[in-house]
Design an enzyme around this catalytic site. Structure first.
Site, short mmCIF file in Angstrom:
data_model
loop_
_atom_site.label_atom_id
_atom_site.label_comp_id
_atom_site.label_asym_id
_atom_site.label_seq_id
_atom_site.Cartn_x
_atom_site.Cartn_y
_atom_site.Cartn_z
N GLY A 101 0.83 -1.19 0.00
CA GLY A 101 0.00 0.00 0.00
C GLY A 101 0.87 1.25 0.00
O GLY A 101 2.02 1.20 0.44
N GLN A 146 3.30 9.97 0.93
CA GLN A 146 4.55 9.19 0.90
C GLN A 146 5.34 9.37 -0.39
O GLN A 146 6.48 8.91 -0.48
CB GLN A 146 4.25 7.70 1.10
CG GLN A 146 3.81 7.37 2.51
CD GLN A 146 3.46 5.91 2.62
OE1 GLN A 146 2.40 5.49 2.17
NE2 GLN A 146 4.36 5.13 3.17
N CYS A 161 5.96 -0.12 6.97
CA CYS A 161 5.57 1.10 6.25
C CYS A 161 6.73 1.49 5.35
O CYS A 161 7.88 1.49 5.79
CB CYS A 161 5.27 2.21 7.24
SG CYS A 161 4.86 3.77 6.44
N LEU A 162 6.44 1.81 4.09
CA LEU A 162 7.53 2.15 3.17
C LEU A 162 8.28 3.41 3.60
O LEU A 162 9.41 3.62 3.18
CB LEU A 162 6.99 2.31 1.74
CG LEU A 162 6.47 1.01 1.09
CD1 LEU A 162 5.94 1.28 -0.31
CD2 LEU A 162 7.57 -0.05 1.04
N HIS A 214 -4.29 1.67 7.49
CA HIS A 214 -2.91 2.19 7.60
C HIS A 214 -2.72 3.36 6.62
O HIS A 214 -2.24 4.43 7.00
CB HIS A 214 -1.91 1.06 7.29
CG HIS A 214 -0.48 1.51 7.26
ND1 HIS A 214 0.44 1.14 8.23
CD2 HIS A 214 0.20 2.30 6.39
CE1 HIS A 214 1.60 1.70 7.95
NE2 HIS A 214 1.49 2.40 6.83
N GLU A 215 -3.11 3.16 5.36
CA GLU A 215 -2.91 4.21 4.35
C GLU A 215 -3.79 5.42 4.64
O GLU A 215 -3.39 6.56 4.38
CB GLU A 215 -3.19 3.68 2.93
CG GLU A 215 -2.33 2.50 2.51
CD GLU A 215 -0.83 2.72 2.73
OE1 GLU A 215 -0.37 3.87 2.67
OE2 GLU A 215 -0.12 1.72 2.99
N HIS A 229 -2.19 7.90 6.82
CA HIS A 229 -1.23 8.79 6.15
C HIS A 229 -1.90 10.06 5.63
O HIS A 229 -1.29 11.12 5.60
CB HIS A 229 -0.59 8.08 4.96
CG HIS A 229 0.55 7.18 5.32
ND1 HIS A 229 1.73 7.66 5.86
CD2 HIS A 229 0.71 5.84 5.22
CE1 HIS A 229 2.56 6.64 6.07
NE2 HIS A 229 1.97 5.52 5.70
ZN ZN Z 1 2.75 3.66 5.78
#
Ligand code: ZN
Length: 182
Positions: free
Chosen positions: A49, A54, A95-96, A137-138, A141
């Protein structure tokens, strides 16, 4: 295809990750290109995701693919979480924007979401299990909430050195960017 849009990941603690994202206003070719580039960036980074902030975009866009299979790919524009329900479950998340850091996070089992496709079609869908977790989660953000905010105090302590490394790395890249501007 050299003009193809390519994004780099924005890493913690960039302030870009803390700015709330804003609604997308035009559904056009540019938006489709952005969503496609976000998906490419997500696959390249081996993520499931990714959200607008991000990749440095202050836009309410999130993309996901819980399985990696083409039919499970999703790009959601201007998502609104309508409801979170079901039991709270703990599950390890990465998380990226926090490379190599994993921590257990508590989330609801089910969420209901209204959003638009990149082509502007409105959809309303219920997500549970792994996809439901990725969406939550996304979605965090988009309002500037990060993995580090959801970690238990024990995990924060366990990841203290890695988090400090990320801060040091961010400061170094900031310094060299400032030098290059001079
Ligand atoms: Zn993340």
């Amino acid at each position: 295809m050299s003009s193809e849009l390519e994004f780099d990941l924005t890493l913690y603690p960039s302030p870009t990750l803390r700015r709330p994202a804003e609604a997308v206003e035009s559904f056009d070719e540019e938006l489709e290109a952005i969503c496609a580039a976000m998906l490419r960036c997500m696959y390249r980074s081996k993520g499931v995701g990714l959200s607008g902030p991000q990749v440095g975009l202050r836009k309410r866009i999130l993309v996901l693919n819980p399985t990696g299979e083409p039919q499970d790919e999703l790009a959601l524009v201007n998502p609104e979480l309508l409801e979170r329900s079901g039991p709270l479950t703990l599950f390890e998340e990465g998380c990226l924007s926090f490379p190599e850091i994993f921590a257990e996070v508590e989330r609801h089992e089910v969420c209901r979401l209204k959003a638009f496709t990149p082509k502007g079609e409105e959809i309303e869908e219920t997500f549970d299990g792994f996809p439901g977790r990725i969406i939550q989660h996304e979605y965090d953000h988009l309002v500037g909430v990060l993995l580090v905010d959801r970690m238990s105090p024990a995990d924060k302590l366990r990841h203290k050195a890695s988090l400090e490394d990320l801060v040091a790395r961010y400061k170094r890249t900031r310094k060299s960017a400032e030098k290059a501007e001079r």
